[in-house]
Write a protein that holds these residues in place. Structure first.
Motif, PDB file in Angstrom:
ATOM      1  N   GLU A   1      19.252  46.484  44.784  1.00 22.76           N
ATOM      2  CA  GLU A   1      17.974  46.630  44.089  1.00 22.76           C
ATOM      3  C   GLU A   1      17.690  48.100  43.799  1.00 22.76           C
ATOM      4  O   GLU A   1      17.230  48.467  42.719  1.00 22.76           O
ATOM      5  CB  GLU A   1      16.849  46.028  44.924  1.00 22.76           C
ATOM      6  N   ASN A   2      17.970  48.964  44.778  1.00 19.01           N
ATOM      7  CA  ASN A   2      17.794  50.398  44.574  1.00 19.01           C
ATOM      8  C   ASN A   2      18.713  50.914  43.475  1.00 19.01           C
ATOM      9  O   ASN A   2      18.326  51.749  42.658  1.00 19.01           O
ATOM     10  CB  ASN A   2      18.067  51.160  45.881  1.00 19.01           C
ATOM     11  N   ALA A   3      19.963  50.429  43.463  1.00 18.26           N
ATOM     12  CA  ALA A   3      20.916  50.859  42.442  1.00 18.26           C
ATOM     13  C   ALA A   3      20.459  50.434  41.052  1.00 18.26           C
ATOM     14  O   ALA A   3      20.517  51.214  40.098  1.00 18.26           O
ATOM     15  CB  ALA A   3      22.301  50.288  42.744  1.00 18.26           C
ATOM     16  N   ALA A   4      20.003  49.184  40.916  1.00 20.00           N
ATOM     17  CA  ALA A   4      19.542  48.683  39.616  1.00 20.00           C
ATOM     18  C   ALA A   4      18.311  49.444  39.146  1.00 20.00           C
ATOM     19  O   ALA A   4      18.200  49.822  37.972  1.00 20.00           O
ATOM     20  CB  ALA A   4      19.243  47.187  39.712  1.00 20.00           C
ATOM     21  N   ALA A   5      17.373  49.686  40.057  1.00 20.15           N
ATOM     22  CA  ALA A   5      16.163  50.426  39.700  1.00 20.15           C
ATOM     23  C   ALA A   5      16.509  51.853  39.309  1.00 20.15           C
ATOM     24  O   ALA A   5      15.950  52.405  38.355  1.00 20.15           O
ATOM     25  CB  ALA A   5      15.183  50.425  40.877  1.00 20.15           C
ATOM     26  N   GLY A   6      17.448  52.458  40.027  1.00 16.76           N
ATOM     27  CA  GLY A   6      17.864  53.820  39.711  1.00 16.76           C
ATOM     28  C   GLY A   6      18.524  53.922  38.352  1.00 16.76           C
ATOM     29  O   GLY A   6      18.293  54.859  37.595  1.00 16.76           O
ATOM     30  N   SER A   7      19.371  52.968  38.012  1.00 18.56           N
ATOM     31  CA  SER A   7      20.043  52.966  36.716  1.00 18.56           C
ATOM     32  C   SER A   7      19.033  52.822  35.575  1.00 18.56           C
ATOM     33  O   SER A   7      19.130  53.513  34.558  1.00 18.56           O
ATOM     34  CB  SER A   7      21.064  51.825  36.648  1.00 18.56           C
ATOM     35  N   ALA A   8      18.079  51.914  35.730  1.00 18.51           N
ATOM     36  CA  ALA A   8      17.043  51.731  34.708  1.00 18.51           C
ATOM     37  C   ALA A   8      16.226  53.010  34.538  1.00 18.51           C
ATOM     38  O   ALA A   8      15.897  53.417  33.417  1.00 18.51           O
ATOM     39  CB  ALA A   8      16.132  50.567  35.087  1.00 18.51           C
ATOM     40  N   ALA A   9      15.921  53.664  35.650  1.00 19.15           N
ATOM     41  CA  ALA A   9      15.153  54.909  35.598  1.00 19.15           C
ATOM     42  C   ALA A   9      15.934  55.998  34.883  1.00 19.15           C
ATOM     43  O   ALA A   9      15.388  56.745  34.066  1.00 19.15           O
ATOM     44  CB  ALA A   9      14.803  55.357  37.025  1.00 19.15           C
ATOM     45  N   GLY A  10      17.229  56.101  35.181  1.00 25.49           N
ATOM     46  CA  GLY A  10      18.061  57.119  34.551  1.00 25.49           C
ATOM     47  C   GLY A  10      18.172  56.922  33.053  1.00 25.49           C
ATOM     48  O   GLY A  10      18.105  57.877  32.273  1.00 25.49           O
ATOM     49  N   LEU A  11      18.341  55.678  32.604  1.00 27.65           N
ATOM     50  CA  LEU A  11      18.455  55.371  31.185  1.00 27.65           C
ATOM     51  C   LEU A  11      17.164  55.717  30.450  1.00 27.65           C
ATOM     52  O   LEU A  11      17.189  56.328  29.367  1.00 27.65           O
ATOM     53  CB  LEU A  11      18.782  53.889  31.000  1.00 27.65           C
ATOM     54  N   ALA A  12      16.033  55.357  31.011  1.00 24.14           N
ATOM     55  CA  ALA A  12      14.750  55.663  30.380  1.00 24.14           C
ATOM     56  C   ALA A  12      14.534  57.167  30.290  1.00 24.14           C
ATOM     57  O   ALA A  12      14.054  57.688  29.276  1.00 24.14           O
ATOM     58  CB  ALA A  12      13.613  55.014  31.180  1.00 24.14           C
ATOM     59  N   THR A  13      14.900  57.884  31.333  1.00 26.53           N
ATOM     60  CA  THR A  13      14.681  59.321  31.387  1.00 26.53           C
ATOM     61  C   THR A  13      15.483  60.073  30.340  1.00 26.53           C
ATOM     62  O   THR A  13      14.957  60.896  29.597  1.00 26.53           O
ATOM     63  CB  THR A  13      15.045  59.850  32.791  1.00 26.53           C
TER      64      THR A  13
ATOM     65  N   ASN B   1       8.532  50.895  40.090  1.00 27.17           N
ATOM     66  CA  ASN B   1       8.038  49.632  39.535  1.00 27.17           C
ATOM     67  C   ASN B   1       9.140  48.589  39.412  1.00 27.17           C
ATOM     68  O   ASN B   1       8.897  47.404  39.690  1.00 27.17           O
ATOM     69  CB  ASN B   1       7.362  49.879  38.179  1.00 27.17           C
ATOM     70  N   VAL B   2      10.342  49.002  38.998  1.00 25.37           N
ATOM     71  CA  VAL B   2      11.458  48.060  38.947  1.00 25.37           C
ATOM     72  C   VAL B   2      11.809  47.587  40.354  1.00 25.37           C
ATOM     73  O   VAL B   2      12.069  46.403  40.584  1.00 25.37           O
ATOM     74  CB  VAL B   2      12.689  48.692  38.263  1.00 25.37           C
ATOM     75  N   LEU B   3      11.808  48.512  41.322  1.00 25.34           N
ATOM     76  CA  LEU B   3      12.115  48.150  42.702  1.00 25.34           C
ATOM     77  C   LEU B   3      11.090  47.152  43.238  1.00 25.34           C
ATOM     78  O   LEU B   3      11.447  46.149  43.880  1.00 25.34           O
ATOM     79  CB  LEU B   3      12.139  49.408  43.571  1.00 25.34           C
ATOM     80  N   ASN B   4       9.810  47.392  42.978  1.00 21.98           N
ATOM     81  CA  ASN B   4       8.768  46.467  43.426  1.00 21.98           C
ATOM     82  C   ASN B   4       8.922  45.100  42.773  1.00 21.98           C
ATOM     83  O   ASN B   4       8.736  44.061  43.413  1.00 21.98           O
ATOM     84  CB  ASN B   4       7.382  47.042  43.112  1.00 21.98           C
ATOM     85  N   MET B   5       9.281  45.105  41.479  1.00 25.62           N
ATOM     86  CA  MET B   5       9.475  43.850  40.766  1.00 25.62           C
ATOM     87  C   MET B   5      10.635  43.052  41.356  1.00 25.62           C
ATOM     88  O   MET B   5      10.551  41.839  41.559  1.00 25.62           O
ATOM     89  CB  MET B   5       9.746  44.137  39.287  1.00 25.62           C
ATOM     90  N   LEU B   6      11.735  43.748  41.662  1.00 23.45           N
ATOM     91  CA  LEU B   6      12.897  43.080  42.255  1.00 23.45           C
ATOM     92  C   LEU B   6      12.594  42.550  43.651  1.00 23.45           C
ATOM     93  O   LEU B   6      13.042  41.472  44.041  1.00 23.45           O
ATOM     94  CB  LEU B   6      14.085  44.043  42.303  1.00 23.45           C
TER      95      LEU B   6
END
Length: 307
Positions: A8-20, A294-299
């Motif tokens: 979950e942390n990895a997925a949230a981190g990847s989404a954050a990196g792409l948006a940034t 927010n992605v982490l909380n959602m997951l």
């Protein structure tokens, strides 16, 4: 359960990196050009400041110039953030097995461990990104893109060239370590303050912070990291430049970069492009942590519903 949390942390981190990276890439191009330009590179124009650089690149090179190196930036950022949060959460979990709460020192150790592993995995991607960002229409024998750059570097310079700048890159793990330690400690302080104020359980931190809190915490922690580690970024950008047509690199190693920078530009040379860096990374860090949390909380909520 632990494995789910790490992914979950990895997925949230990847989404954050792409948006940034999508949001801030033009400023990254400006920063890289300032860092690499010591006034002796004929193919790189001299810019007065960050707005002038953005305007000049847009006028002379168009959108393609502003988004030079975008593909490796997206790839590198997505992979880096995903790996970083995965390694970081894994390290924290490992340290928590023998204690109830992590100290600032253990947060620092977790972040440093994650940063070192990510640097070793992704240095070739960042090298290619830097070289593509430094290309201008006046560049001799330009790379046509990410894959062409990789093939050309391997053919002309060998696989070791893909790890140029790894030395200062490893020193830069202190950047992530400082950023994440500052973020964790500030986050903890805010939660404790609000817990005392509202007499909530300490474990309800998922709902006690909102996106504005994450934005402020992310920007504050990023500024603390930038102020202490920026010279290493300048040194790395200098080392990762493409060699001359004759195949001769401009710098031998980090110490050579430091001496030449000090000789020709003084201490100010170690902070070239810092304005663009702050303009890029302070809001970028806010975006990163807003998306990540927010992605982490959602997951987490989705996993709880499945149980």
């Amino acid at each position: 359960m632990a494995a789910d949390w790490q992914w979950e942390n990895a997925a949230a981190g990847s989404a954050a990196g792409l948006a940034t990276v999508s949001f801030t890439h033009p400023l990254d191009v400006v920063r890289t050009r300032f860092q690499a330009n010591d006034g002796r590179l004929l193919h790189l124009p001299t810019y007065k400041n960050s707005p002038h650089a953005l305007f000049t690149i847009a006028r002379t090179e168009g959108l393609r110039g502003l988004y030079a190196g975008f593909y490796p930036a997206v790839l590198g950022s997505t992979i880096s953030w995903g790996l970083y949060f995965f390694f970081y959460s894994n390290a924290k979990e490992r340290y928590l097995r023998s204690r109830e709460e992590l100290t600032p020192g253990l947060h620092l150790a977790s972040a440093a461990e994650a940063g070192a592993l990510v640097s070793c995995c992704t240095n070739p991607i960042w090298l290619v990104k830097t070289r593509l960002q430094l290309q201008t229409p006046q560049q001799a024998r330009p790379y046509s893109g990410f894959h062409d750059a990789l093939r050309t570097i391997l053919r002309e310079e060998g696989w070791k060239a893909l790890y140029k700048g790894l030395g200062p890159g490893l020193f830069l793990i202190t950047h992530g370590a400082i950023q994440f330690t500052t973020y964790e400690e500030l986050r903890k302080m805010v939660i404790r303050f609000r817990t005392t104020e509202s007499e909530q359980s300490f474990n309800s931190d998922v709902n006690s912070l909102d996106s504005i809190d994450y934005a402020i915490l992310g920007a504050s922690s990023k500024l603390a990291a930038i102020s202490t580690t920026y010279p290493f970024q300048v040194i790395r950008a200098q080392l990762q430049q493409r060699p001359t047509i004759k195949g001769i690199p401009r710098y031998i190693d980090s110490w050579h970069v430091a001496k030449e920078t000090l000789r020709f530009e003084g201490f100010r040379g170690f902070y070239k492009g810092i304005t663009a860096n702050v303009l890029k990374n302070a809001p970028a860090a806010s975006v990163t942590f807003i998306v990540y949390e927010n992605v982490l909380n959602m997951l987490k909520l989705a996993r709880r519903k499945d149980i």
